[in-house]
Scaffold this motif. Structure first.
Motif, mmCIF file in Angstrom:
data_model
loop_
_atom_site.group_PDB
_atom_site.id
_atom_site.type_symbol
_atom_site.label_atom_id
_atom_site.label_comp_id
_atom_site.label_asym_id
_atom_site.label_seq_id
_atom_site.Cartn_x
_atom_site.Cartn_y
_atom_site.Cartn_z
ATOM 1 N N THR A 248 1.052 -0.972 0.202
ATOM 2 C CA THR A 248 0.300 -0.145 0.079
ATOM 3 C C THR A 248 0.963 1.143 0.112
ATOM 4 O O THR A 248 2.199 1.510 0.611
ATOM 5 N N SER A 249 0.488 2.080 -0.143
ATOM 6 C CA SER A 249 1.212 3.535 -0.560
ATOM 7 C C SER A 249 0.984 4.479 0.921
ATOM 8 O O SER A 249 -0.514 3.689 1.830
ATOM 9 N N PRO A 250 1.480 5.718 1.269
ATOM 10 C CA PRO A 250 1.574 6.320 2.796
ATOM 11 C C PRO A 250 -0.107 6.871 2.500
ATOM 12 O O PRO A 250 -0.243 7.374 3.545
ATOM 13 N N GLU A 251 0.158 6.835 1.207
ATOM 14 C CA GLU A 251 -1.726 7.601 0.551
ATOM 15 C C GLU A 251 -2.732 7.058 1.261
ATOM 16 O O GLU A 251 -3.758 7.585 0.835
ATOM 17 N N GLY A 252 -2.789 6.325 0.980
ATOM 18 C CA GLY A 252 -3.574 5.083 1.873
ATOM 19 C C GLY A 252 -4.648 4.169 0.358
ATOM 20 O O GLY A 252 -5.861 3.946 0.522
ATOM 21 N N TYR A 253 -3.548 3.936 -0.386
ATOM 22 C CA TYR A 253 -4.335 3.202 -1.531
ATOM 23 C C TYR A 253 -3.425 1.537 -1.396
ATOM 24 O O TYR A 253 -2.674 1.818 -1.132
ATOM 25 N N PHE A 254 -4.132 0.836 -2.356
ATOM 26 C CA PHE A 254 -3.133 -0.587 -2.662
ATOM 27 C C PHE A 254 -2.592 -0.021 -3.455
ATOM 28 O O PHE A 254 -3.258 0.674 -4.341
ATOM 29 N N LEU A 255 -1.713 -0.653 -3.667
ATOM 30 C CA LEU A 255 -0.459 -0.685 -4.787
ATOM 31 C C LEU A 255 -0.869 -2.322 -5.589
ATOM 32 O O LEU A 255 -0.411 -2.810 -6.872
ATOM 33 N N ASP A 256 -0.977 -3.288 -4.574
ATOM 34 C CA ASP A 256 -1.054 -5.087 -5.469
ATOM 35 C C ASP A 256 -1.637 -5.483 -3.897
ATOM 36 O O ASP A 256 -1.355 -4.486 -3.030
ATOM 37 N N LEU A 257 -1.615 -6.129 -4.243
ATOM 38 C CA LEU A 257 -2.950 -7.746 -3.365
ATOM 39 C C LEU A 257 -2.196 -8.422 -4.698
ATOM 40 O O LEU A 257 -2.254 -8.836 -5.653
ATOM 41 N N ASN A 258 -2.894 -9.962 -3.509
ATOM 42 C CA ASN A 258 -2.893 -11.072 -4.085
ATOM 43 C C ASN A 258 -4.666 -11.430 -3.988
ATOM 44 O O ASN A 258 -5.475 -11.028 -3.288
ATOM 45 N N SER A 259 -4.849 -12.520 -4.278
ATOM 46 C CA SER A 259 -6.090 -13.096 -4.714
ATOM 47 C C SER A 259 -6.729 -13.486 -3.354
ATOM 48 O O SER A 259 -7.921 -13.181 -3.538
ATOM 49 N N ALA A 260 -5.866 -14.537 -2.381
ATOM 50 C CA ALA A 260 -6.109 -13.713 -1.551
ATOM 51 C C ALA A 260 -6.885 -13.176 -0.419
ATOM 52 O O ALA A 260 -7.989 -12.813 0.463
ATOM 53 N N LEU A 261 -6.066 -11.951 -0.380
ATOM 54 C CA LEU A 261 -6.986 -10.635 0.042
ATOM 55 C C LEU A 261 -8.250 -9.969 -1.117
ATOM 56 O O LEU A 261 -9.082 -9.552 0.178
ATOM 57 N N ILE A 262 -8.499 -10.117 -1.944
ATOM 58 C CA ILE A 262 -9.924 -10.403 -2.514
ATOM 59 C C ILE A 262 -10.820 -10.972 -2.562
ATOM 60 O O ILE A 262 -11.398 -10.436 -1.926
ATOM 61 N N GLN A 263 -9.957 -12.373 -1.510
ATOM 62 C CA GLN A 263 -11.471 -13.123 -1.446
ATOM 63 C C GLN A 263 -11.924 -13.154 0.023
ATOM 64 O O GLN A 263 -12.803 -12.602 -0.022
ATOM 65 N N LEU A 264 -10.601 -12.309 0.889
ATOM 66 C CA LEU A 264 -10.915 -12.365 2.335
ATOM 67 C C LEU A 264 -11.925 -10.870 2.676
ATOM 68 O O LEU A 264 -13.044 -11.505 2.995
ATOM 69 N N TYR B 74 -14.012 -8.760 -2.458
ATOM 70 C CA TYR B 74 -14.242 -8.455 -3.848
ATOM 71 C C TYR B 74 -14.153 -9.247 -4.882
ATOM 72 O O TYR B 74 -14.139 -9.921 -5.424
ATOM 73 N N PRO B 75 -14.489 -8.583 -6.248
ATOM 74 C CA PRO B 75 -15.620 -9.515 -7.389
ATOM 75 C C PRO B 75 -14.361 -9.525 -8.512
ATOM 76 O O PRO B 75 -14.072 -10.456 -9.098
ATOM 77 N N ASP B 76 -12.954 -8.243 -7.723
ATOM 78 C CA ASP B 76 -11.939 -8.255 -8.837
ATOM 79 C C ASP B 76 -10.730 -7.465 -8.155
ATOM 80 O O ASP B 76 -10.849 -6.583 -7.507
ATOM 81 N N ARG B 77 -9.645 -7.641 -8.832
ATOM 82 C CA ARG B 77 -8.116 -7.152 -7.914
ATOM 83 C C ARG B 77 -8.729 -5.543 -8.650
ATOM 84 O O ARG B 77 -8.569 -4.514 -7.232
ATOM 85 N N GLU B 78 -9.237 -5.220 -9.748
ATOM 86 C CA GLU B 78 -9.245 -3.713 -10.219
ATOM 87 C C GLU B 78 -10.229 -3.186 -9.368
ATOM 88 O O GLU B 78 -10.314 -1.386 -8.657
ATOM 89 N N THR B 79 -11.352 -3.502 -8.671
ATOM 90 C CA THR B 79 -12.267 -3.095 -7.918
ATOM 91 C C THR B 79 -11.630 -2.755 -5.900
ATOM 92 O O THR B 79 -12.504 -1.953 -5.570
ATOM 93 N N LEU B 80 -11.046 -3.760 -6.021
ATOM 94 C CA LEU B 80 -10.762 -3.815 -4.726
ATOM 95 C C LEU B 80 -9.061 -2.506 -4.656
ATOM 96 O O LEU B 80 -8.903 -1.113 -3.643
ATOM 97 N N LEU B 81 -8.678 -2.324 -5.912
ATOM 98 C CA LEU B 81 -7.287 -1.684 -6.276
ATOM 99 C C LEU B 81 -7.693 0.316 -6.120
ATOM 100 O O LEU B 81 -7.219 0.654 -5.598
ATOM 101 N N ALA B 82 -9.295 0.251 -5.814
ATOM 102 C CA ALA B 82 -9.487 1.555 -6.781
ATOM 103 C C ALA B 82 -10.238 1.820 -4.800
ATOM 104 O O ALA B 82 -10.551 3.707 -4.938
ATOM 105 N N VAL B 83 -10.384 1.534 -4.022
ATOM 106 C CA VAL B 83 -11.523 1.517 -2.790
ATOM 107 C C VAL B 83 -9.915 2.066 -2.616
ATOM 108 O O VAL B 83 -8.821 1.748 -1.371
ATOM 109 N N PRO B 84 -10.071 2.637 -1.860
ATOM 110 C CA PRO B 84 -9.282 4.120 -0.793
ATOM 111 C C PRO B 84 -9.370 3.098 0.674
ATOM 112 O O PRO B 84 -10.322 2.830 1.081
ATOM 113 N N LEU B 85 -8.407 2.861 1.477
ATOM 114 C CA LEU B 85 -7.381 2.205 2.322
ATOM 115 C C LEU B 85 -8.866 2.225 4.239
ATOM 116 O O LEU B 85 -8.971 1.338 4.012
ATOM 117 N N LEU B 86 -8.723 3.783 3.839
ATOM 118 C CA LEU B 86 -9.346 3.903 5.205
ATOM 119 C C LEU B 86 -10.952 3.858 5.596
ATOM 120 O O LEU B 86 -11.673 3.347 6.190
#
Length: 180
Positions: A42-58, A61-73
């Motif tokens: 993740t970035s210090p600004e609060g976004y995912f830079l990369d993640l694996n399939s297990a996190l998407i599943q956990l 989320y329907p797919d990687r791109e959707t979760l990458l677009a979500v602000p972590l907060l």
């Protein structure tokens, strides 16, 4: 003696050549994506830079791109815990077993354990964070159930002590009446 040295050298060479080959980028990515624990960068600004399939599943989320677009907060049930985590990791460089609640894609909450490490540039500024997230909801539920059971047991114990004291008092009064 020369034969013994030659044999040991041959064993060292043989053992050295039996190492597995270096992992290429594709193999490393495959390992990362199929690892059974949620992994992230993740970035210090609060976004995912990369993640694996297990996190998407956990997080459901329907797919990687959707979760990458979500602000972590927005994933935190209590956003202030993200801020606390960032303060800890920025100060210590690593945070282990940080427990918090996250919000899944469907709106339900899960308890997770987050272990992360900060990566700094040469100026000691955080470049990114990497870590793992594990679902501990089942364990937290068992802890809550155990706490509730202990509280109920304690309440029943107090109730029995009070009843026992009342019974003793009544018994003493009966004995007094019989003696009169």
């Amino acid at each position: 003696m020369t034969n013994a040295v030659h044999s040991i050298s041959a064993m060292k060479i043989k053992n050295h050549t039996s190492r597995p080959p270096m992992v290429d980028d594709e193999q490393l990515r495959s390992f990362y994506d199929t690892f059974p624990i949620g992994l992230y960068r993740t970035s210090p600004e609060g976004y995912f830079l990369d993640l694996n399939s297990a996190l998407i599943q956990l997080l459901g989320y329907p797919d990687r791109e959707t979760l990458l677009a979500v602000p972590l907060l927005s994933l935190y049930y209590h956003p202030e815990t993200r801020i606390k985590w960032m303060e800890m990791i920025n100060h210590e460089g690593i945070v282990r077993n940080f427990e918090t609640q996250l919000i899944k894609y469907d709106g339900t909450h899960i308890w997770v354990k987050n272990t992360g490490k900060a990566f700094f540039d040469e100026s000691e500024v955080v470049r990114y964070y990497e870590g793992s997230i594990e679902d501990i909801s089942e364990r937290k539920q068992m802890e809550d159930d155990l706490k509730r059971s202990n509280e109920e047991l304690q309440a029943k114990t107090v109730e029995l002590i009070v009843k026992d004291e009342e019974a003793r008092k009544n018994y003493q009064e009966l004995l007094k009446k019989e003696q009169e």
